[in-house]
Enzyme design. Structure first.
Site: not given
Ligand code: DQA
Length: 146
Positions: A10-11, A18, A23, A74, A77, A80, A87, A98, A100-102, A107, A111
């Site tokens: 998502p997002n 964003r 990011y 990725n 959210a 978390h 599963d 796994e 993640h950008l950040s 943080r 997270r």
């Molecule tokens: C994220 C980190 C997550 O905590 C956040 O909710 C995201 C982006 C990242 O790529 O840094 O949507 O997965």
């Protein structure tokens, strides 16, 4: 040929506009283009997808059982919160990385918890958009060793 699935949660469709201070300014389309170039260099096929819906991501993970050798996820959210995505990954036994950008460990406290981390063979985070091609290299190396 090795087939890799990159899933974005998502997002992440809003990358570029964003919270650019967190990011970056690279769009998801730019990231996909860079990943497709990297995939050609690595001689693997790549399917790159994004959904804002947990169930869609789960269906795609199930599909991977038949069609893909590895998953990079990725989960945004859902990382978390989603025992269901964790599963699903455990259920299909497709090696999963796994991403993640950040740096989620530097943080907010909420997270720091990653359900995906329980089932992923490795974690790449904190490299922004560059983490995506890095993740592709990492999973291809991993698959070659197993
Ligand atoms: C994220 C980190 C997550 O905590 C956040 O909710 C995201 C982006 C990242 O790529 O840094 O949507 O997965």
């Amino acid at each position: 040929m090795t087939a890799i699935l990159i899933l974005n949660g998502p997002n992440l469709n809003l990358l570029g506009i964003r919270q650019p201070e967190v990011y970056g300014t690279t769009t998801l389309a730019d990231i996909e283009a860079e990943c497709q170039t990297k995939a050609r260099q690595l001689n693997v096929t790549l399917d790159f997808r994004q959904s804002n819906h947990e169930g869609v991501l789960i269906d795609w993970i199930h599909d991977a059982r038949q069609a893909f050798d590895g998953i990079i996820i990725n989960a945004g959210a859902y990382t978390h919160t989603s025992i269901a995505i964790m599963d699903a990954i455990a259920s299909v036994s497709v090696p999963t990385l796994e991403l993640h950008l950040s740096n989620i460990h530097e943080r907010e406290d909420f997270r720091r918890v990653s359900y995906i981390g329980n089932v992923a063979f490795d974690l790449i985070m904190g490299h922004g958009a560059k983490g995506y091609p890095m993740a592709l290299e990492r999973i291809v190396t991993h698959l070659a060793q197993t």
